[in-house]
Design a protein around this motif. Structure first.
Motif, PDB file in Angstrom:
ATOM      1  N   PRO A 270      49.039  17.114  92.505  1.00 59.27           N
ATOM      2  CA  PRO A 270      49.730  18.276  93.415  1.00 59.27           C
ATOM      3  C   PRO A 270      50.987  18.610  93.138  1.00 59.27           C
ATOM      4  CG  PRO A 270      47.392  17.043  93.952  1.00 59.27           C
ATOM      5  CD  PRO A 270      48.547  16.168  92.804  1.00 59.27           C
ATOM      6  N   VAL A 271      51.418  18.287  93.645  1.00 60.39           N
ATOM      7  CA  VAL A 271      53.497  18.629  93.682  1.00 60.39           C
ATOM      8  C   VAL A 271      53.836  18.735  92.111  1.00 60.39           C
ATOM      9  CG1 VAL A 271      55.099  17.178  94.284  1.00 60.39           C
ATOM     10  CG2 VAL A 271      53.496  16.824  96.006  1.00 60.39           C
ATOM     11  N   THR A 272      53.093  17.291  91.085  1.00 57.97           N
ATOM     12  CA  THR A 272      54.051  18.123  89.678  1.00 57.97           C
ATOM     13  C   THR A 272      53.831  19.851  89.697  1.00 57.97           C
ATOM     14  OG1 THR A 272      54.319  15.669  89.521  1.00 57.97           O
ATOM     15  CG2 THR A 272      54.588  17.615  87.396  1.00 57.97           C
ATOM     16  N   LEU A 273      52.682  19.631  89.646  1.00 56.85           N
ATOM     17  CA  LEU A 273      51.321  20.905  88.942  1.00 56.85           C
ATOM     18  C   LEU A 273      51.479  22.180  89.708  1.00 56.85           C
ATOM     19  CD1 LEU A 273      48.723  19.841  86.816  1.00 56.85           C
ATOM     20  CD2 LEU A 273      50.861  20.692  86.212  1.00 56.85           C
ATOM     21  N   GLY A 274      51.731  21.749  91.516  1.00 56.40           N
ATOM     22  CA  GLY A 274      51.603  23.272  92.124  1.00 56.40           C
ATOM     23  C   GLY A 274      52.549  22.522  93.181  1.00 56.40           C
ATOM     24  N   GLU A 275      53.689  22.177  92.873  1.00 60.26           N
ATOM     25  CA  GLU A 275      55.189  22.650  93.806  1.00 60.26           C
ATOM     26  C   GLU A 275      56.150  22.350  93.113  1.00 60.26           C
ATOM     27  OE1 GLU A 275      55.059  21.058  97.928  1.00 60.26           O
ATOM     28  OE2 GLU A 275      56.770  20.446  97.450  1.00 60.26           O
ATOM     29  N   PHE A 276      56.451  21.733  91.920  1.00 61.17           N
ATOM     30  CA  PHE A 276      57.937  21.604  91.623  1.00 61.17           C
ATOM     31  C   PHE A 276      58.193  22.386  90.749  1.00 61.17           C
ATOM     32  CE2 PHE A 276      58.306  17.124  90.039  1.00 61.17           C
ATOM     33  CZ  PHE A 276      58.236  16.161  91.380  1.00 61.17           C
ATOM     34  N   ARG A 277      57.684  23.478  90.599  1.00 58.85           N
ATOM     35  CA  ARG A 277      58.600  25.089  89.655  1.00 58.85           C
ATOM     36  C   ARG A 277      58.734  26.532  90.871  1.00 58.85           C
ATOM     37  NH1 ARG A 277      54.987  27.010  85.650  1.00 58.85           N
ATOM     38  NH2 ARG A 277      57.081  28.268  85.001  1.00 58.85           N
ATOM     39  N   SER A 278      57.875  25.879  91.575  1.00 63.77           N
ATOM     40  CA  SER A 278      58.371  26.776  93.217  1.00 63.77           C
ATOM     41  C   SER A 278      59.508  27.335  93.885  1.00 63.77           C
ATOM     42  CB  SER A 278      57.140  26.952  94.122  1.00 63.77           C
ATOM     43  OG  SER A 278      57.461  25.450  95.397  1.00 63.77           O
ATOM     44  N   GLU A 279      60.856  26.236  93.047  1.00 63.30           N
ATOM     45  CA  GLU A 279      62.216  26.364  93.069  1.00 63.30           C
ATOM     46  C   GLU A 279      62.141  25.937  94.800  1.00 63.30           C
ATOM     47  OE1 GLU A 279      64.562  27.304  91.211  1.00 63.30           O
ATOM     48  OE2 GLU A 279      63.546  28.617  89.617  1.00 63.30           O
TER      49      GLU A 279
ATOM     50  N   ASP B 267      53.290   3.431 102.085  1.00 64.58           N
ATOM     51  CA  ASP B 267      51.613   3.453 102.096  1.00 64.58           C
ATOM     52  C   ASP B 267      50.953   4.287 102.400  1.00 64.58           C
ATOM     53  OD1 ASP B 267      52.891   2.931 104.979  1.00 64.58           O
ATOM     54  OD2 ASP B 267      50.481   0.861 104.453  1.00 64.58           O
ATOM     55  N   SER B 268      52.221   5.840 102.670  1.00 63.45           N
ATOM     56  CA  SER B 268      51.307   6.791 104.110  1.00 63.45           C
ATOM     57  C   SER B 268      50.127   7.616 102.580  1.00 63.45           C
ATOM     58  CB  SER B 268      52.257   7.807 103.729  1.00 63.45           C
ATOM     59  OG  SER B 268      53.498   7.143 105.198  1.00 63.45           O
ATOM     60  N   ASP B 269      48.714   7.630 103.530  1.00 66.37           N
ATOM     61  CA  ASP B 269      47.688   8.225 102.813  1.00 66.37           C
ATOM     62  C   ASP B 269      48.493   9.413 102.295  1.00 66.37           C
ATOM     63  OD1 ASP B 269      46.271   5.999 103.013  1.00 66.37           O
ATOM     64  OD2 ASP B 269      45.373   6.827 104.955  1.00 66.37           O
ATOM     65  N   VAL B 270      47.755  10.142 100.885  1.00 69.38           N
ATOM     66  CA  VAL B 270      48.100  11.693 100.034  1.00 69.38           C
ATOM     67  C   VAL B 270      46.992  12.065 100.519  1.00 69.38           C
ATOM     68  CG1 VAL B 270      49.087  12.828  98.207  1.00 69.38           C
ATOM     69  CG2 VAL B 270      49.542  10.399  98.274  1.00 69.38           C
ATOM     70  N   PRO B 271      47.024  13.350 101.672  1.00 67.06           N
ATOM     71  CA  PRO B 271      46.180  14.352 101.856  1.00 67.06           C
ATOM     72  C   PRO B 271      45.465  14.730 100.433  1.00 67.06           C
ATOM     73  CG  PRO B 271      48.112  14.711 102.558  1.00 67.06           C
ATOM     74  CD  PRO B 271      48.235  14.169 102.152  1.00 67.06           C
ATOM     75  N   VAL B 272      44.332  14.637 100.393  1.00 68.89           N
ATOM     76  CA  VAL B 272      44.297  16.309  99.670  1.00 68.89           C
ATOM     77  C   VAL B 272      43.695  17.056  99.946  1.00 68.89           C
ATOM     78  CG1 VAL B 272      42.678  16.817  97.743  1.00 68.89           C
ATOM     79  CG2 VAL B 272      43.681  14.475  97.638  1.00 68.89           C
ATOM     80  N   TYR B 273      42.566  17.717 101.272  1.00 66.53           N
ATOM     81  CA  TYR B 273      42.117  18.863 101.102  1.00 66.53           C
ATOM     82  C   TYR B 273      42.145  18.429 103.217  1.00 66.53           C
ATOM     83  CZ  TYR B 273      40.224  19.547  97.232  1.00 66.53           C
ATOM     84  OH  TYR B 273      40.189  20.881  95.823  1.00 66.53           O
TER      85      TYR B 273
END
Length: 529
Positions: free
Chosen positions: A60-69, A394-400
Motif C-alpha cells: 500500500p505505501v509503495t504503490l499508494g504513497e511513494f509517488r505522491s511527492e 511489531d506495530s500492526d499495519v492497518p489495511v482498513y
C-alpha cells in the motif's frame, strides 16, 4: 507471464495461526487430491493466503504513497541516502520501473485461484455456511489484489485458474495478454459482489480483525465503485490502457456507482466500529485490534517484525539533536536502542500542513533539528515497543479503519450534491483531531471543488504512511475538474504540480522489461515505449 508462473512453482505456502508461523508442504501438494479433503486443511490454506498478504504489507505505501511527492527523494536530514527512488522522485521509465513483475502478486492470486477451485464445488466436509464464509474471504482478497493492479497499471492479465498445479503443461499455454481496463474493472466488480453475496448474516460480526471479513469487503466495494464513478482508465476500445481520465467532475445526484459506494459504506456505520477518542492510541502496543480497526496485518515481537526501523533516526548519530526550539533531546529520546539508519523521511513542507492544534501532528511525527541546521522528522506510526532491553518493530499495519469510512462518505455526499452532509463527516474526523479546539477548526461546506480539497487535506493528515495519497491525488478533483496530481497546491512546498499534463501517461506505472521479455503477449503502457 511466464516468470510469474515459474515463481509459483517455486514458492512455498506460509501459514499463520494468529501470529504463529508454520511451514507447509511444497506447492504441488496443495493441487493434489490428497490435500483438499477436510475442513482443517481449508482453514489452514486460508490462513496461508492471509500470510501471503502480510508478506506484501509494504505494497500500500509503495504503490499508494511513494509517488505522491511527500517523501524526501535524495538524502535524509541525517545525511543518509534514502530508499525509494525512482518512485519518490517520479522518474519512472521503462528501464527503471520502481517495482518488478506486477509487484509479484500473481503467486498470491494463484493461491486464491487454487482455493476457489477446490472449495467452490460440492464438498461434504463443510456446511454451506462454512464454505460460503471462506469463499467470501477468497473473492474479497482476489478483488483486493486486482484493484491495486488496476489502479497501478490499468488493464492487466486476468488469471482465474491455477494451471501450474495441473501437471505437465506447455509453457506457451501460460502466456496471457492484458485485458482492457474496462474488462479489468468489470472483473473486479464481479469478484467483490461475489464476495459480498457469499457472506451470511452470521458473518456480519468481527471475530478477528486479522482476518478478511464482510466489513472489509464492504469497504473495498466502496473504494472500487467510488473509483469507477470518478476515474475512467483509457477507453473501452483500448487494447491495454490509456491515462486515468477524470469522469465525475461535478455533482451528480443520480450517479449509480457513487450510490453503490455510499450504500456499502453505510453498512459499516453503527456497527461495532468507532473512532478512538485519542488518535495517538491507535499506534500504541495496547491499541492493537481496537474498535477503529476493520482489517489489519498482524506483527508480533515473538514472531515477525516490520520495516519500522527504516523510518527512525540513527541512534548512533542523534546525540546532538534538539527539538525545534533548540532544547537538547539527549542520545535516544524515543528509546529505540538500535534504530536507523533513517531511509524514509517526510518532507518538511508536508509536515507544515498540520495546524499546531492538530493532535495528529505529534502522534504521527517526531520532529527535531539535527546538528542545529537540518530539520527532520520520524514517522511514528510503526514505532513498536521496547521490552526486556530490546526494541521491537511489531506495530500492526492497518489495511482498513473506520476513519476511512467517514471520509469516503464525505466524498460520496459531495459527489451526490449534499455538501452539508459532506462537511458533517469531515467534522467527525476533525473533532477527534482538534479536541477542545474543534470549534476553531470546524469545516463549513463550500462548493464541489472546495469540498474535494478539504477531503484531500483531511486524508493527507489522517492517513500518512497508510498508502492513500497517490490514489487520492488521481481520484479527487480541483476547481478545473482535473485530478489534484496536476494541481500545484497539492504539491506541498512547490510551485509546480506533481505531474504536468504532458506526463499524464505517468498516472499509470510502466511494466518492467522482464515481464515484457518473458511473455510476448504483454504490451507496455502507452508513453513508456
Amino acid at each position: 507471464m511466464k516468470k510469474i508462473f515459474y515463481s509459483i512453482l517455486l514458492s512455498g505456502m506460509m501459514v499463520l495461526s494468529a501470529c504463529d508461523a508454520l511451514d507447509l508442504s511444497p506447492e504441488d501438494y496443495y493441487g493434489s487430491n490428497d490435500f483438499w479433503n477436510q475442513k482443517s486443511q481449508v482453514e489452514m490454506f486460508m490462513t496461508g493466503i492471509h500470510a501471503d498478504l502480510r508478506d506484501k504489507y509494504q505494497m500500500p505505501v509503495t504503490l499508494g504513497e511513494f509517488r505522491s511527492e511527500i517523501l524526501i527523494s535524495d538524502v535524509t536530514s541525517m545525511g543518509e541516502g534514502v530508499y525509494g527512488p525512482p518512485m519518490t522522485n517520479n522518474l519512472l521509465t521503462k528501464d527503471n520501473t520502481g517495482v518488478d513483475d506486477w509487484y509479484e502478486v500473481y503467486p498470491n492470486i494463484m493461491h486464491i485461484n487454487l482455493f476457489i477451485r477446490n472449495v467452490d464445488k460440492e464438498i461434504d466436509y463443510m456446511t454451506g455456511t462454512e464454505k460460503s464464509f471462506y469463499l467470501g474471504q477468497a473473492y474479497g482478497l482476489r478483488a483486493y489484489y486486482y484493484f491495486y493492479l488496476y489502479r497501478t497499471f490499468g488493464g492487466v492479465p486476468l488469471e482465474t485458474e491455477s494451471k501450474v498445479t495441473e501437471g505437465s503443461i506447455d509453457i506457451t499455454q501460460l502466456y496471457k495478454a492484458r485485458s482492457t481496463p474496462e474488462e479489468t474493472l468489470e472483473f473486479i466488480k464481479e469478484d467483490i459482489n461475489k464476495s459480498e453475496s457469499f457472506f451470511n448474516e452470521s458473518d456480519k460480526k468481527i471475530s478477528d480483525q486479522y482476518e478478511w471479513s464482510y466489513y472489509a469487503t464492504e469497504l473495498l466495494k466502496a473504494k472500487i465503485y467510488m473509483w469507477s464513478a470518478k476515474v475512467t482508465t483509457g477507453l473501452p476500445s483500448d487494447d491495454i490502457a490509456g491515462d486515468h481520465i477524470a469522469t465525475l467532475t461535478a455533482v451528480d445526484p443520480n450517479n449509480s456507482d457513487l450510490l453503490t459506494a455510499k450504500k456499502a459504506l453505510l453498512n459499516l456505520v453503527n456497527q461495532q466500529f468507532e473512532l478512538l477518542p485519542n488518535f495517538a492510541d491507535l499506534w500504541t502496543p495496547e491499541g492493537k485490534k481496537n474498535r477503529e480497526i476493520i482489517f489489519a496485518l498482524c506483527f508480533n515481537k515473538n514472531e515477525l517484525t516490520n520495516w519500522g526501523a527504516n523510518w527512525f533516526y540513527n541512534v548512533a548519530l542523534f546525540t546532538n539533536a534538539t527539538d525545534l526550539d533548540g532544547n537538547k533531546y539527549g542520545p535516544d529520546p524515543l528509546k529505540l536502542l538500535t534504530a536507523g539508519p533513517l531511509r524514509y523521511e517526510y518532507k518538511v513542507p508536508f509536515i507544515e500542513i498540520y495546524d499546531k492544534e492538530d493532535t495528529r501532528l505529534d502522534a504521527t511525527f517526531f520532529q527535531y533539528m539535527f546538528e542545529g541546521k537540518n530539520r527532520g522528522a520520524c514517522w511514528k506510526k510503526l514505532m513498536g515497543q521496547t521490552d526486556g532491553g530490546t526494541h521491537y518493530y511489531d506495530s500492526d499495519v492497518p489495511v482498513y479503519r473506520y476513519a476511512d469510512v467517514l471520509l469516503m462518505l464525505a466524498e460520496c455526499e459531495n459527489g451526490l450534491g449534499a455538501p452539508d452532509k459532506c462537511a458533517a463527516y469531515i467534522n467527525e474526523i476533525r473533532k477527534r483531531a482538534y479536541g477542545d479546539k474543534f470549534e476553531q477548526h470546524k469545516y463549513i461546506a463550500g462548493d464541489y471543488a472546495d469540498n474535494e480539497w478539504a477531503i484531500l487535506q483531511e486524508r493527507d493528515k489522517e492517513f500518512v504512511g497508510e498508502g492513500s495519497r497517490w490514489f487520492d491525488l488521481l481520484r479527487l478533483r480541483d476547481s478545473n475538474g482535473k485530478p489534484f496530481v496536476f494541481s500545484a497546491k497539492a504539491h506541498y512546498g512547490s510551485s509546480l504540480p506533481i505531474l504536468t499534463e504532458d506526463k499524464a501517461y505517468m498516472m499509470l506505472w510502466p511494466v518492467n522489461v522482464e515481464v515484457l521479455n518473458g511473455d510476448p503477449e504483454i504490451k507496455q503502457n502507452p508513453g513508456y515505449e
